[in-house]
Design a protein around this motif. Structure first.
Motif, PDB file in Angstrom:
ATOM      1  N   LEU A 318       0.858  -1.182   0.000  1.00  0.00           N
ATOM      2  CA  LEU A 318       0.000   0.000   0.000  1.00  0.00           C
ATOM      3  C   LEU A 318       0.895   1.232   0.000  1.00  0.00           C
ATOM      4  O   LEU A 318       1.721   1.408   0.895  1.00  0.00           O
ATOM      5  CB  LEU A 318      -0.883  -0.007   1.255  1.00  0.00           C
ATOM      6  N   GLY A 319       0.775   2.066  -1.030  1.00  0.00           N
ATOM      7  CA  GLY A 319       1.579   3.284  -1.111  1.00  0.00           C
ATOM      8  C   GLY A 319       0.909   4.413  -0.347  1.00  0.00           C
ATOM      9  O   GLY A 319      -0.310   4.556  -0.383  1.00  0.00           O
ATOM     10  N   GLN A 320       1.718   5.229   0.369  1.00  0.00           N
ATOM     11  CA  GLN A 320       1.156   6.358   1.097  1.00  0.00           C
ATOM     12  C   GLN A 320       2.078   7.564   1.040  1.00  0.00           C
ATOM     13  O   GLN A 320       3.289   7.420   1.015  1.00  0.00           O
ATOM     14  CB  GLN A 320       0.901   5.996   2.564  1.00  0.00           C
ATOM     15  N   GLY A 321       1.472   8.753   1.068  1.00  0.00           N
ATOM     16  CA  GLY A 321       2.253   9.989   0.975  1.00  0.00           C
ATOM     17  C   GLY A 321       2.617  10.574   2.330  1.00  0.00           C
ATOM     18  O   GLY A 321       2.561  11.776   2.519  1.00  0.00           O
ATOM     19  N   THR A 322       3.002   9.714   3.288  1.00  0.00           N
ATOM     20  CA  THR A 322       3.394  10.206   4.613  1.00  0.00           C
ATOM     21  C   THR A 322       4.639  11.092   4.510  1.00  0.00           C
ATOM     22  O   THR A 322       5.597  10.724   3.829  1.00  0.00           O
ATOM     23  CB  THR A 322       3.751   9.007   5.527  1.00  0.00           C
ATOM     24  N   LEU A 323       4.641  12.241   5.179  1.00  0.00           N
ATOM     25  CA  LEU A 323       5.806  13.136   5.149  1.00  0.00           C
ATOM     26  C   LEU A 323       6.595  13.081   6.451  1.00  0.00           C
ATOM     27  O   LEU A 323       6.112  12.597   7.461  1.00  0.00           O
ATOM     28  CB  LEU A 323       5.384  14.590   4.929  1.00  0.00           C
ATOM     29  N   TYR A 324       7.794  13.664   6.408  1.00  0.00           N
ATOM     30  CA  TYR A 324       8.686  13.630   7.560  1.00  0.00           C
ATOM     31  C   TYR A 324       8.083  14.265   8.818  1.00  0.00           C
ATOM     32  O   TYR A 324       8.178  13.702   9.902  1.00  0.00           O
ATOM     33  CB  TYR A 324      10.014  14.287   7.187  1.00  0.00           C
ATOM     34  N   PRO A 325       7.441  15.451   8.704  1.00  0.00           N
ATOM     35  CA  PRO A 325       6.851  16.035   9.915  1.00  0.00           C
ATOM     36  C   PRO A 325       5.834  15.101  10.578  1.00  0.00           C
ATOM     37  O   PRO A 325       5.713  15.093  11.792  1.00  0.00           O
ATOM     38  CB  PRO A 325       6.174  17.307   9.404  1.00  0.00           C
ATOM     39  N   ASP A 326       5.106  14.304   9.786  1.00  0.00           N
ATOM     40  CA  ASP A 326       4.141  13.358  10.378  1.00  0.00           C
ATOM     41  C   ASP A 326       4.875  12.277  11.148  1.00  0.00           C
ATOM     42  O   ASP A 326       4.382  11.747  12.129  1.00  0.00           O
ATOM     43  CB  ASP A 326       3.304  12.673   9.290  1.00  0.00           C
ATOM     44  N   VAL A 327       6.071  11.949  10.661  1.00  0.00           N
ATOM     45  CA  VAL A 327       6.849  10.899  11.307  1.00  0.00           C
ATOM     46  C   VAL A 327       7.479  11.441  12.589  1.00  0.00           C
ATOM     47  O   VAL A 327       7.468  10.799  13.625  1.00  0.00           O
ATOM     48  CB  VAL A 327       7.957  10.384  10.351  1.00  0.00           C
ATOM     49  N   ILE A 328       8.004  12.678  12.524  1.00  0.00           N
ATOM     50  CA  ILE A 328       8.654  13.268  13.702  1.00  0.00           C
ATOM     51  C   ILE A 328       7.616  13.630  14.749  1.00  0.00           C
ATOM     52  O   ILE A 328       7.856  13.497  15.935  1.00  0.00           O
ATOM     53  CB  ILE A 328       9.382  14.597  13.382  1.00  0.00           C
ATOM     54  N   GLU A 358       6.311   4.067   1.655  1.00  0.00           N
ATOM     55  CA  GLU A 358       6.137   5.501   1.905  1.00  0.00           C
ATOM     56  C   GLU A 358       7.318   6.273   1.327  1.00  0.00           C
ATOM     57  O   GLU A 358       8.258   6.610   2.042  1.00  0.00           O
ATOM     58  CB  GLU A 358       6.005   5.752   3.412  1.00  0.00           C
ATOM     59  N   PRO A 359       7.258   6.572   0.030  1.00  0.00           N
ATOM     60  CA  PRO A 359       8.428   7.157  -0.631  1.00  0.00           C
ATOM     61  C   PRO A 359       8.800   8.565  -0.150  1.00  0.00           C
ATOM     62  O   PRO A 359       9.911   9.014  -0.366  1.00  0.00           O
ATOM     63  CB  PRO A 359       8.052   7.171  -2.117  1.00  0.00           C
ATOM     64  N   LEU A 360       7.859   9.269   0.539  1.00  0.00           N
ATOM     65  CA  LEU A 360       8.149  10.660   0.929  1.00  0.00           C
ATOM     66  C   LEU A 360       8.455  10.790   2.416  1.00  0.00           C
ATOM     67  O   LEU A 360       8.506  11.885   2.956  1.00  0.00           O
ATOM     68  CB  LEU A 360       6.965  11.567   0.587  1.00  0.00           C
ATOM     69  N   ARG A 361       8.630   9.650   3.063  1.00  0.00           N
ATOM     70  CA  ARG A 361       8.783   9.606   4.520  1.00  0.00           C
ATOM     71  C   ARG A 361       9.887  10.504   5.067  1.00  0.00           C
ATOM     72  O   ARG A 361       9.851  10.891   6.223  1.00  0.00           O
ATOM     73  CB  ARG A 361       9.100   8.167   4.884  1.00  0.00           C
ATOM     74  N   GLU A 362      10.913  10.801   4.254  1.00  0.00           N
ATOM     75  CA  GLU A 362      12.008  11.633   4.796  1.00  0.00           C
ATOM     76  C   GLU A 362      11.917  13.085   4.382  1.00  0.00           C
ATOM     77  O   GLU A 362      12.818  13.853   4.649  1.00  0.00           O
ATOM     78  CB  GLU A 362      13.372  11.105   4.322  1.00  0.00           C
ATOM     79  N   LEU A 363      10.849  13.467   3.688  1.00  0.00           N
ATOM     80  CA  LEU A 363      10.818  14.824   3.134  1.00  0.00           C
ATOM     81  C   LEU A 363       9.939  15.812   3.905  1.00  0.00           C
ATOM     82  O   LEU A 363       8.912  15.453   4.449  1.00  0.00           O
ATOM     83  CB  LEU A 363      10.301  14.792   1.691  1.00  0.00           C
ATOM     84  N   PHE A 364      10.367  17.058   3.903  1.00  0.00           N
ATOM     85  CA  PHE A 364       9.525  18.157   4.374  1.00  0.00           C
ATOM     86  C   PHE A 364       8.661  18.608   3.198  1.00  0.00           C
ATOM     87  O   PHE A 364       8.988  18.338   2.037  1.00  0.00           O
ATOM     88  CB  PHE A 364      10.390  19.328   4.840  1.00  0.00           C
ATOM     89  N   LYS A 365       7.602  19.360   3.507  1.00  0.00           N
ATOM     90  CA  LYS A 365       6.648  19.779   2.469  1.00  0.00           C
ATOM     91  C   LYS A 365       7.326  20.490   1.282  1.00  0.00           C
ATOM     92  O   LYS A 365       7.025  20.207   0.131  1.00  0.00           O
ATOM     93  CB  LYS A 365       5.606  20.709   3.090  1.00  0.00           C
ATOM     94  N   ASP A 366       8.233  21.427   1.569  1.00  0.00           N
ATOM     95  CA  ASP A 366       8.822  22.170   0.443  1.00  0.00           C
ATOM     96  C   ASP A 366       9.694  21.259  -0.419  1.00  0.00           C
ATOM     97  O   ASP A 366       9.834  21.455  -1.622  1.00  0.00           O
ATOM     98  CB  ASP A 366       9.611  23.389   0.929  1.00  0.00           C
ATOM     99  N   GLU A 367      10.282  20.217   0.210  1.00  0.00           N
ATOM    100  CA  GLU A 367      11.088  19.269  -0.569  1.00  0.00           C
ATOM    101  C   GLU A 367      10.177  18.418  -1.447  1.00  0.00           C
ATOM    102  O   GLU A 367      10.541  18.053  -2.561  1.00  0.00           O
ATOM    103  CB  GLU A 367      11.896  18.376   0.381  1.00  0.00           C
ATOM    104  N   VAL A 368       8.975  18.109  -0.938  1.00  0.00           N
ATOM    105  CA  VAL A 368       8.006  17.351  -1.739  1.00  0.00           C
ATOM    106  C   VAL A 368       7.624  18.181  -2.967  1.00  0.00           C
ATOM    107  O   VAL A 368       7.544  17.672  -4.079  1.00  0.00           O
ATOM    108  CB  VAL A 368       6.731  17.030  -0.915  1.00  0.00           C
ATOM    109  N   ARG A 369       7.414  19.482  -2.751  1.00  0.00           N
ATOM    110  CA  ARG A 369       7.049  20.348  -3.879  1.00  0.00           C
ATOM    111  C   ARG A 369       8.162  20.379  -4.913  1.00  0.00           C
ATOM    112  O   ARG A 369       7.909  20.301  -6.108  1.00  0.00           O
ATOM    113  CB  ARG A 369       6.749  21.772  -3.379  1.00  0.00           C
TER     114      ARG A 369
END
Length: 509
Positions: A318-328, A358-369
């Protein structure tokens, strides 16, 4: 191949996340670990350095979080910041002064050693940001004091032979004038390649996705938001049509949302199942006004709809767009990392026995952009404001009906269109219309009307923990109000919400 990284041990400083940000702005990849992280957990061929963060405790208290001594044997440079400096001093036998009062705010340090590694190429006097109770009175053996302030004899210390460094101020805060230069000097000692950027991240991520997924298949819930869109494009780049996206139209989305998302993804040739479940959702929500009840119904229906589609794909992942701030967010002291629940599709992975990607797990929002732009996602998708999971249901206080949803979609559409035309969409973090359960008298032509009131809200925010109302120009507000009242049947009055968060929340329910 893993990206070279700096491990940051989080002792509870409010600035820990900022350290990570600064390192990444300098081109170095930093990852946060809990305060109890062991040498085994953070070690590895890709580790280039360790930063021990600040924290609210006193190192002299019983039960104050410590540091695994074997971290100093990993052979990489270590930088202690505030609490981290005091921990090193305590553990290596320095003298710590128990403070009567905290020192907080700007201070001027004097660099006392011209050969200092950390202050290479900097003035001998500089303004820094202090925030500490205790301080180090005397550096431990092997360390040289390289800076001091009026009240703090050891503002910075260095053991160059063993590459251990400590500073009693926060380099990551903008008030510390040369903070970035200092971090850069530390990164040089770590012989860190400063190449962390969107392009590099994408290449590497594709490799790690292929490794994780093997020849399996992935299913992902595509919402049209920037996180799920970038996650979808990354997965697609890595495994092509072994990715199936599921877009569920709940009937509570923005006006013509499904059409817009279809247009945005048309050039990418993704495999998407477009599911129009609006009738189902609106039927079950009809007449429901309790906010909790709304959320429950929407959550349940979404999981059921998504699960049915996902099962049909037989995907193992299952792919998910979880970001780093959600993890921290909830890692905090104790080091347990929990992801905020709203990000997961309600316990689906366990229910369906799927593994998460979760391919974006290590990124902040601006890095995702930035990654989104690098992957070719259209600009307006990249800069989209966040949209709540339950959709317009939380913007219609009172009973839900298909009629009321339509009225709100039309009003919201006009507001967003005018914001974009005026340039204020990018200047605000989130903006939307709300259909209030209040009717007021108005005059249309020669007739008296008794119609709905609509509130418009626009906020600016760094992290959505706090938010301020956007100071939209009067001409813009006037134009939006005129258009909504003239073009949307069912609304005869528009108000502008000027409450900040706190005390108000951003959404209405």
């Amino acid at each position: 191949m893993h990206h070279e990284r700096i491990a940051i041990l989080d002792y509870g400083s409010q600035y820990t996340r900022l350290i990570t940000r600064r390192l990444r702005e300098l081109g170095a990849f930093g990852l946060v670990y809990g305060p109890n992280a062991t040498a085994e957990e953070i070690g590895g061929a890709d580790l280039r350095g360790v930063i021990l963060s600040g924290g609210p405790n006193s190192v002299l208290e019983d039960g104050a979080p410590g540091v695994d001594p074997r971290i100093f044997e990993l052979g990489v440079p270590v930088l202690g910041v505030c609490y981290g400096l005091q921990l090193m001093s305590r553990d290596f036998g320095g003298q710590i002064h128990r403070a009567a009062k905290r020192e907080y705010g700007k201070a001027t340090i004097e660099v006392t050693d011209a050969d200092s590694v950390l202050f290479q190429g900097m003035n001998s006097e500089q303004v820094v940001w202090m925030s500490h109770g205790d301080h180090v009175e005397e550096a431990p053996e092997g360390f040289k004091t390289v800076a001091r302030t009026h009240g703090v004899p050891v503002a910075a210390m260095e053991d160059r032979a063993r590459r251990r460094f400590g500073i009693q101020f926060h380099p990551e805060v903008t008030h510390t004038v040369h903070g970035n230069a200092l971090l850069l000097n530390f990164l040089h000692v770590c012989s860190m390649k400063l190449d962390w950027n969107a392009g590099h991240f994408i290449e590497q991520k594709i490799e790690s996705i292929r490794k994780q997924v093997g020849n399996g298949t992935v299913v992902l819930g595509l919402s049209g938001g920037v996180d799920s869109s970038v996650a979808a494009l990354l997965l697609h780049k890595a495994i092509g049509d072994r990715l199936t996206c599921v877009f569920v139209d709940t009937g509570l989305m923005r006006k013509d949302e499904m059409k817009h998302v279809q247009e945005a993804f048309a050039p990418f040739d993704l495999k998407v199942k477009w599911v129009d479940a609006s009738e189902l959702f609106l039927k079950e929500l009809h007449g429901v006004s309790d906010p909790e009840q709304k959320r429950k119904i929407i959550g349940r229906l979404f999981v059921e709809t998504f699960e049915k589609e996902a099962k049909a794909t037989n995907a193992k992942f299952l792919g998910q767009g979880t970001l780093y701030p959600d993890v921290i967010e909830s890692s905090g002291i104790g080091g347990a990392v929990l992801v905020k629940s709203h990000h997961n599709v309600g316990g689906l992975p366990e229910r369906m026995n799927m593994q998460l990607v979760e391919p974006l797990r290590e990124l902040f929002k601006d890095e995702v952009r930035r990654a989104g732009l690098a992957l070719g996602l259209p600009e307006d998708m990249v800069w989209r404001h966040p949209f709540p999971g339950p959709g317009l249901a939380v913007r219609i206080p009172g009973p839900i009906s298909a009629d009321r949803v339509k009225i709100l979609q039309n009003a919201d559409d006009i507001f967003i269109e005018e914001l974009k035309l005026s340039g204020w969409y990018k200047l605000s973090s989130q903006a939307f219309a709300v259909l209030l359960p209040v009717q007021t008298v108005g005059i249309m032509g020669d007739e008296r009307t008794y119609e709905n009131m609509c509130a418009i809200r626009a906020v600016t925010s760094e992290d959505f923990m706090t938010a301020d109302w956007a100071r939209l120009p009067h001409e813009l507000l006037e134009k939006v109000a005129q258009r909504i009242v003239n073009e949307v049947k069912g609304i005869n009055r528009v108000v502008f919400d000027i409450t900040s968060k706190p005390p108000a929340t951003i959404e209405y329910e």
